[in-house]
Design a protein around this motif. Structure first.
Motif, PDB file in Angstrom:
ATOM      1  N   UNK A 177     -68.999   1.982 -94.920  1.00  0.00           N
ATOM      2  CA  UNK A 177     -68.396   1.237 -95.308  1.00  0.00           C
ATOM      3  C   UNK A 177     -69.368   0.001 -94.682  1.00  0.00           C
ATOM      4  N   UNK A 178     -68.458  -0.096 -93.815  1.00  0.00           N
ATOM      5  CA  UNK A 178     -68.450  -1.205 -92.836  1.00  0.00           C
ATOM      6  C   UNK A 178     -70.889  -0.465 -92.279  1.00  0.00           C
ATOM      7  N   UNK A 179     -70.796   0.735 -92.138  1.00  0.00           N
ATOM      8  CA  UNK A 179     -72.522   0.074 -91.805  1.00  0.00           C
ATOM      9  C   UNK A 179     -73.462  -0.563 -92.713  1.00  0.00           C
ATOM     10  N   UNK A 180     -72.596   0.353 -94.342  1.00  0.00           N
ATOM     11  CA  UNK A 180     -72.840  -0.258 -95.599  1.00  0.00           C
ATOM     12  C   UNK A 180     -74.056  -1.952 -95.917  1.00  0.00           C
ATOM     13  N   UNK A 199     -79.677   5.584 -92.265  1.00  0.00           N
ATOM     14  CA  UNK A 199     -78.087   5.471 -92.587  1.00  0.00           C
ATOM     15  C   UNK A 199     -78.776   5.764 -94.301  1.00  0.00           C
ATOM     16  N   UNK A 200     -79.182   5.126 -94.951  1.00  0.00           N
ATOM     17  CA  UNK A 200     -79.613   5.490 -96.096  1.00  0.00           C
ATOM     18  C   UNK A 200     -79.960   6.669 -96.966  1.00  0.00           C
ATOM     19  N   UNK A 252     -69.381  -2.713-103.116  1.00  0.00           N
ATOM     20  CA  UNK A 252     -69.239  -1.679-102.175  1.00  0.00           C
ATOM     21  C   UNK A 252     -69.981  -0.442-103.133  1.00  0.00           C
ATOM     22  N   UNK A 253     -69.862   0.020-104.671  1.00  0.00           N
ATOM     23  CA  UNK A 253     -70.229   0.760-104.932  1.00  0.00           C
ATOM     24  C   UNK A 253     -71.614   0.406-105.376  1.00  0.00           C
ATOM     25  N   UNK A 254     -71.379  -0.247-106.097  1.00  0.00           N
ATOM     26  CA  UNK A 254     -72.875  -0.830-106.642  1.00  0.00           C
ATOM     27  C   UNK A 254     -73.724  -0.443-105.929  1.00  0.00           C
ATOM     28  N   UNK A 255     -74.131  -1.239-104.302  1.00  0.00           N
ATOM     29  CA  UNK A 255     -75.119  -0.728-103.240  1.00  0.00           C
ATOM     30  C   UNK A 255     -75.269   0.280-102.818  1.00  0.00           C
ATOM     31  N   UNK A 256     -73.852   0.996-103.051  1.00  0.00           N
ATOM     32  CA  UNK A 256     -74.085   2.306-101.977  1.00  0.00           C
ATOM     33  C   UNK A 256     -75.043   3.166-103.102  1.00  0.00           C
ATOM     34  N   UNK A 257     -74.705   2.877-105.110  1.00  0.00           N
ATOM     35  CA  UNK A 257     -75.503   4.164-105.778  1.00  0.00           C
ATOM     36  C   UNK A 257     -77.188   3.870-106.053  1.00  0.00           C
ATOM     37  N   UNK A 258     -77.421   2.286-105.890  1.00  0.00           N
ATOM     38  CA  UNK A 258     -77.875   1.788-106.165  1.00  0.00           C
ATOM     39  C   UNK A 258     -78.567   0.809-104.854  1.00  0.00           C
TER      40      UNK A 258
END
Length: 943
Positions: A177-180, A199-200, A252-258
């Protein structure tokens, strides 16, 4: 509230180019002297940082938004950190011909990576290198860290290669999460870009469901730690339910998924099209408010304070521009705004989960398995016209269902409760948006009333259904009386939740009593629940019992008016309307009588029975009282209160069962006399040596204790006759307290000395029963807890031994050896203005004067009050100790040296003045305090 300022540009606050130039000049001026170079550089950076923070603080206090303030503070920090990096790599450890292994990138991660900082937030930094650590990189990192620490930052840091970052992020979701949120600050930009790209591609891709599951599990665990309700009256702004971390989790969830290029929270969510325009506005409004509160808290305390405690709330309300309005204090207006924002955060979470479901990240509600992709949806099943179940959730056939018949806004929650279904977030959102359809016609619709009563009194889980109705604004629209208490806070330390949350929890307690979940804690309430003939009245009274908060004429009368108004609109019968109104008006009576009066006194039971009048009301009032107390907050209910309520209930029930009128005090006296006679006969048969002592004890004593307890007390009195004093103790798990008995020769000030000993030992007295035989043998029984609310000494035998030793010495009249501990500070309680009161009542008891003393609770208060009573030459019959957060309410039954009530008016006035003086003292007065101090306090009260 303050007028919002125009956003300021960072360069108008801190010019990074100028800052670097000043650092270079300082380095050149002190060339050759590394220590002086460092000192000058830190002075320049410290001044720049201070100026930036002060500008941010001033703008915040003049109405700047929370997001603007957090970004400004992050921007100032960026400039300071980057300038320090340049100074370090140019003037201190310059690599003139850097090798590939000496490349270094400095990145902001975690909260700092989002570009938002509170004044005293941790600084999360990642020193990114291509290969293993080199001496040059190690020197740069060490120099920077020490400099940042000297500047006052609390730095969370790591030094890793790209490969190490990727490996650790696969293993640890916190690192992932921190690297996200990582953001390049300075140094090698290509190296930072390589990390984010890999990372992506190598960590994020294909792991969305896994990440969502981890973040939701982490959120649930965090809520348990911080408090499972978003309506706790001392919320954690950052970690609590409805706080900043919940919004961060959505991001976090939104950015991770998109993944999006922008690290800006609000714009990132907008680009993802997760919310419509209204939700985006709500998201920004919530995060802006929470950031403003958090920044104000940091500035006000000078530390990273995240919990909005009672002592902070008035200060933050003033700083944010809230003022008193009518009967609503500024602090309660501010806190209501906070809770409405927390409520909005909950609604946003529901909308977001709906979007996740549409993207097939979640498919089944319930359990983390719902997050696994590829699970097929269950088939549609019609539940009622316009409503259908699918995937374990209740849906509606569009907003037209509510527009065609607004009563469907209530039916939505009824069907969900009956079917045991979760609400689909789209259905919840549609209901929330169309709640305004509920108008006067719907409020008087008999079908709507029937739906509400079905949910309330016959629902599977009424607390959950009503909570959803409340969060969708449906309940407040349908019951305007309820709408007035939504998110309303009571500014005291007794209640742990907002008024509406407390009430919904109380409804849940009644449901739990009805289905037997509380049989162990509340055996009497569970046993009488099936005997209640009008459960609808009970639940309506519970739902409406606090609607009078802040109303004209006081809570009880205003609540009764509101209850009548609501029940009439709901079309209830006149009989039920009057019963509900009576219960609301008298919902505090049973707890007051049980906790502040002596149940063994015939007058107590008579007066209470005169109010209650019927066995049905008695049953209703017991269940209502139990639920009300239990729903106040964690630790408020205990076995001691349960025992007091049971004693009062059984005594009153016996009066009704015997067919005697509510005013037949003589019958109750005869009951006590007969009970005492029987007890003395049994004691004479089993323990002849105690016969003479038993004959000398008053009749009321035998009604308060069992035969076994009487025998134990008699043996204790015999021991005391040999040594001057004797003590005994047993842990009462049923009362969650230690029962401590002290036998001694009666004398003036005995109770005061025993109270001082209890205070010195750190014991919290819940209640005391004082009995004296006609032969002059005193028997005092105390029920005590420790500071955490547990039975005193249950887990600490040494503390219990010390208590017994102190009581033994006090019983013999020995001076207590004080340990010189400083008086405790008031802490959070200092935020409350407590007006002390003392009332002398000669009508509440047939044989004694009842003194009710109320004031700020503090260690040693009982001891101070007991000394005043002793100084007045009065004898204590019983003491009833109770606390309501910051306020103590103690009741004492006293008689004069002739065994009569205190009827001398001047003497009573002096006693009242002395009691008020003791209550007004900021700290408890030590035993044997000076008369000069008391006279000074008494004069202050007189003025």
């Amino acid at each position: 509230m303050s007028k919002r300022l125009r956003p300021t540009r960072l360069e108008h606050v801190l010019d990074g180019v100028s800052l670097r130039a000043r650092l270079s000049a300082a380095a050149l001026d002190a060339i050759g002297d590394e220590a002086e170079q460092r000192r000058r550089a830190l002075d320049i950076l410290r001044q720049a940082l201070f100026r930036g923070r002060m500008i941010a603080k001033e703008r915040l206090e003049n109405g700047a938004g929370g997001i603007e303030t957090a970004r400004l503070l992050a921007g100032v920090t960026d400039e300071v950190v980057c300038a320090l990096y340049d100074f370090t790599t140019v003037h201190v450890f310059r690599a003139r011909n850097p090798t590939e292994g000496e490349r270094l990138a400095l990145m902001a991660v975690g909260g700092y990576g989002r570009g938002a900082l509170a004044p005293f937030s941790d600084l999360d930094l990642l020193f990114l290198r291509p290969y293993k650590q080199t001496p040059h990189a190690e020197s740069v990192i060490e120099f920077m860290l020490y400099a940042l620490w000297d500047l006052g930052f609390k730095v969370g840091h790591a030094s890793r290669t790209v490969d190490e970052c990727l490996r650790l992020s696969r293993e640890d979701f916190t690192i992932r999460t921190s690297i996200l949120e990582a953001r390049h600050l300075t140094g090698d930009e290509d190296l930072a870009g390589d990390l984010l790209r890999r990372f992506r591609d190598e960590v994020v891709r294909g792991t969305g469901a896994q990440f969502v599951a981890a973040k939701l599990k982490e959120r649930d665990e965090r809520h348990v730690r911080a408090g499972a309700s978003r309506y706790m009256v001392e919320p954690n702004i950052k970690e609590g339910k409805g706080g900043l971390r919940d919004l961060n989790t959505l991001f976090w969830i939104a950015r991770y998924l998109n993944p999006v290029a922008s690290a800006d929270r609000a714009s990132g969510v907008i680009q993802l099209d997760m919310f419509d325009r209204r939700e985006v506005a709500g998201f920004i409004r919530a995060i802006d408010f929470l950031w403003a509160v958090r920044c104000h808290m940091h500035f006000a305390t000078g530390r990273p304070e995240e919990r909005l405690t009672f002592d902070l709330q008035p200060a933050i309300a003033r700083r944010m521009g809230y003022g008193d309005r009518g009967d609503a204090p500024a602090v309660e207006r501010f806190m209501r705004r906070y809770f409405l924002i927390a409520k909005e955060v909950g609604a946003l979470t529901r909308v977001f989960t709906a979007k996740l479901e549409e993207e097939r990240v979640k498919s089944q509600p319930g359990g983390l398995s719902r997050l696994l992709p590829g699970r097929g949806r269950s088939r549609r099943r019609d539940v009622a016209p316009g409503f259908y179940a699918e995937g374990g959730r209740l849906h509606v056939d569009g907003p037209a269902v509510f527009e065609a018949d607004p009563v469907n806004l209530l039916r939505l929650f009824l069907h969900a409760d009956r079917e045991g279904l979760d609400l689909h977030p789209d259905a919840f959102t549609a209901a929330s948006r169309h709640a305004a359809l509920i108008g006067p016609r719907v409020r008087r619709d008999p079908e709507a009333a029937a739906v509400l009563l079905d949910i309330l009194a016959r629902g599977r889980d009424p607390q959950r259904a009503l909570t959803l109705m409340n969060e969708a604004d449906v309940l407040g629209r349908y019951l305007p009386e309820w709408g007035r208490i939504v998110a309303k806070m009571q500014f005291n330390m007794y209640h742990s939740y907002t008024v509406d949350e407390h009430t919904l929890r109380a409804v849940g307690v009644i449901a739990g009593i009805a289905d037997g979940r509380y049989a162990e804690d509340h055996p009497l309430a569970t046993a009488i629940m099936p005997l209640i003939s009008d459960r609808d009245a009970l639940l309506l009274a519970m739902l409406l019992h606090d609607t009078g908060k802040g109303g004209a004429g006081g809570q009880e009368l205003a609540g009764a008016r509101a209850a009548r108004q609501a029940c009439e609109r709901l079309g209830q019968t006149r009989k039920r309307i009057e019963l509900v109104a009576w219960l609301v008006e008298h919902h505090l009576v049973m707890s007051d009588y049980a906790q502040k009066r002596d149940v063994s006194d015939p007058r107590t039971v008579v007066d209470f029975a005169r109010i209650v009048e019927t066995p049905e009301r008695l049953r209703l009032l017991l269940v209502l009282t139990v639920a009300d107390i239990r729903a106040v907050g964690p630790g408020v209910w205990n076995g001691w209160k349960g025992q007091l309520l049971r004693e009062l209930y059984r005594a009153t029930e016996a009066l009704f069962r015997g067919g005697r009128g509510a005013e037949d005090a003589a019958a109750i006296r005869r009951y006590h006399e007969n009970a005492a006679y029987d007890a003395r006969m049994r004691l004479a048969a089993s323990s002849p040596a105690l016969t003479e002592w038993a004959q000398s004890m008053e009749d009321a004593y035998f009604s308060a204790f069992t035969d076994d307890e009487v025998r134990a007390h008699g043996a204790l009195v015999r021991r005391a006759s040999e040594g001057g004093s004797a003590t005994a103790c047993r842990i009462r798990t049923d009362m969650n307290a230690a029962e401590v008995s002290v036998a001694a020769t009666d004398r003036p000030r005995l109770f005061a000395d025993l109270s001082a000993a209890l205070n010195l030992a750190g014991a919290n007295v819940l209640g005391a029963r004082v009995h004296t035989s006609r032969r002059g043998e005193a028997l005092d029984v105390f029920f005590v807890q420790d500071a955490s609310g547990g039975a005193f000494g249950a887990d600490n035998p040494r503390a219990l031994d010390r208590l017994m030793s102190l009581l033994d010495a006090a019983g013999r009249g020995e001076a207590l050896k004080r340990d010189g501990r400083p008086a405790s500070e008031l802490g959070r309680a200092a935020a409350f203005a407590i007006t002390p009161t003392v009332v002398l009542d000669n009508d509440a008891s047939e044989s004694a004067t009842v003194i009710e003393a109320s004031g700020r609770d503090r260690p040693g208060l009982l001891s101070a009050l007991a000394e005043v009573i002793a100084d007045a030459g009065l004898s204590l019959i019983s003491a009833h100790i109770d606390g309501y957060g910051e306020r103590a309410v103690d009741a004492f039954y006293v008689v004069d040296d002739q065994g009569r009530k205190l009827l001398d008016a001047p003497r009573a006035a002096r006693l009242q003045a002395d009691m008020l003086a003791a209550l007004e003292a900021v700290e408890a007065l030590p035993s044997g305090r000076s008369r000069a101090h008391l006279q000074k306090a008494r004069a202050s009260v007189a003025r």
